[in-house]
Scaffold this motif. Structure first.
Motif, PDB file in Angstrom:
ATOM      1  N   SER A   1      52.999  40.518  36.784  1.00 33.41           N
ATOM      2  CA  SER A   1      51.823  40.809  37.597  1.00 33.41           C
ATOM      3  C   SER A   1      50.658  41.147  36.683  1.00 33.41           C
ATOM      4  N   LYS A   2      49.610  41.680  37.243  1.00 29.19           N
ATOM      5  CA  LYS A   2      48.374  41.921  36.484  1.00 29.19           C
ATOM      6  C   LYS A   2      48.609  42.843  35.300  1.00 29.19           C
TER       7      LYS A   2
ATOM      8  N   ARG B   1      47.890  53.834  44.220  1.00 30.28           N
ATOM      9  CA  ARG B   1      46.531  53.826  43.654  1.00 30.28           C
ATOM     10  C   ARG B   1      45.722  54.963  44.280  1.00 30.28           C
TER      11      ARG B   1
ATOM     12  N   ARG C   1      39.061  54.342  35.627  1.00 29.38           N
ATOM     13  CA  ARG C   1      37.687  53.823  35.560  1.00 29.38           C
ATOM     14  C   ARG C   1      36.889  54.572  34.497  1.00 29.38           C
TER      15      ARG C   1
ATOM     16  N   ASP D   1      34.233  47.521  37.650  1.00 36.03           N
ATOM     17  CA  ASP D   1      34.526  47.197  39.050  1.00 36.03           C
ATOM     18  C   ASP D   1      35.472  46.000  39.130  1.00 36.03           C
ATOM     19  N   LYS D   2      35.154  44.962  38.375  1.00 35.49           N
ATOM     20  CA  LYS D   2      35.974  43.740  38.374  1.00 35.49           C
ATOM     21  C   LYS D   2      37.367  44.039  37.842  1.00 35.49           C
ATOM     22  N   TRP D   3      37.454  44.803  36.758  1.00 32.90           N
ATOM     23  CA  TRP D   3      38.744  45.172  36.159  1.00 32.90           C
ATOM     24  C   TRP D   3      39.581  45.969  37.147  1.00 32.90           C
ATOM     25  N   GLU D   4      38.945  46.930  37.813  1.00 36.45           N
ATOM     26  CA  GLU D   4      39.683  47.764  38.762  1.00 36.45           C
ATOM     27  C   GLU D   4      40.258  46.935  39.911  1.00 36.45           C
ATOM     28  N   LYS D   5      39.464  46.014  40.435  1.00 35.78           N
ATOM     29  CA  LYS D   5      39.881  45.244  41.601  1.00 35.78           C
ATOM     30  C   LYS D   5      40.846  44.117  41.256  1.00 35.78           C
ATOM     31  N   GLU D   6      40.692  43.513  40.085  1.00 32.04           N
ATOM     32  CA  GLU D   6      41.460  42.310  39.773  1.00 32.04           C
ATOM     33  C   GLU D   6      42.570  42.501  38.739  1.00 32.04           C
ATOM     34  N   VAL D   7      42.512  43.571  37.963  1.00 33.04           N
ATOM     35  CA  VAL D   7      43.461  43.735  36.866  1.00 33.04           C
ATOM     36  C   VAL D   7      44.275  45.020  36.958  1.00 33.04           C
TER      37      VAL D   7
ATOM     38  N   THR E   1      46.632  47.727  37.564  1.00 32.55           N
ATOM     39  CA  THR E   1      47.844  47.949  38.336  1.00 32.55           C
ATOM     40  C   THR E   1      48.548  49.166  37.740  1.00 32.55           C
TER      41      THR E   1
END
Length: 201
Positions: free
Chosen positions: A72-73, A97, A106, A123-129, A131
């Motif tokens: 996974s991520k 989470r 963050r 923001d992008k890292w938190e939402k897409e990466v 875990t």
């Protein structure tokens, strides 16, 4: 978590109970930990990094689900190199989470990752990466057989470790409170990972 029953149980799982499932492969042992972030430059002062982190209240960690064999991520650290051999994160306890865990991750990412990261990138890292997880085993095995998934799940239950969707016995360990935040150099083989600075939560 240091010195607690949950740490002792995880250490035994990581170093003693789970490795035999992987046969002749020598899967590496490591200190139980929840990964917060990676990509912190070597030229930062470790104590200064931990000193700048702002903490509000006691951090609570809860195990959400057991993930065996799925890449996974994993926060961008789904694999590690050990003597030129690639080991993938093949077993993890994924975590709830919570706002506290996400906020801490963050903060670390924005202040220190790659020498500092813009809010949009965080923001992008938190939402897409991102875990949040506790790794249980690193292995080069692919794929992971179904019987091994079941065996590791049974190992956890016998170690009295549970996740949110299991209907386990009363008193089952499903996480921990507090602990320490540690900055670790991961450039060397896992057995030689070095804690450069540590701060109690």
């Amino acid at each position: 978590m240091t010195g607690s029953p949950i740490e002792a149980a995880l250490r035994k799982l990581i170093g003693v109970t789970i490795p035999p499932h992987f046969g002749d492969e020598k899967v590496p042992a490591f200190r139980p930990h929840m990964t917060i972030t990676s990509d912190i430059p070597d030229n930062l002062d470790p104590k200064e990094v931990l000193g700048k982190i702002s903490l509000s209240g006691l951090l609570e960690v809860s195990f959400k689900e057991l993930n065996i064999g799925l890449l996974s991520k994993e926060m961008g650290v789904g694999y590690v190199k050990v003597f030129r051999k690639t080991y993938y994160t093949r077993g993890t306890l994924h975590l709830e989470r919570t706002p506290a865990i996400v906020g801490l991750a963050r903060q670390c990412r924005e202040l220190f990752a790659n020498g500092g990261t813009e809010e949009e990138a965080v923001d992008k890292w938190e939402k897409e990466v991102f875990t949040p997880h506790v790794s249980l085993v690193y292995s080069a095995m692919e794929p992971i057989p179904d019987n091994m998934r079941k065996a590791i799940g049974k190992d956890l239950q016998e170690a009295n470790i549970g996740v949110l969707h299991w209907n386990g016995p009363k008193g089952e360990m499903r996480g921990w409170k507090g602990g320490s935040i540690v900055l670790v150099s991961t450039h060397n083989p896992i057995e030689e990972w070095e804690a450069m600075a540590e701060r109690r939560l």
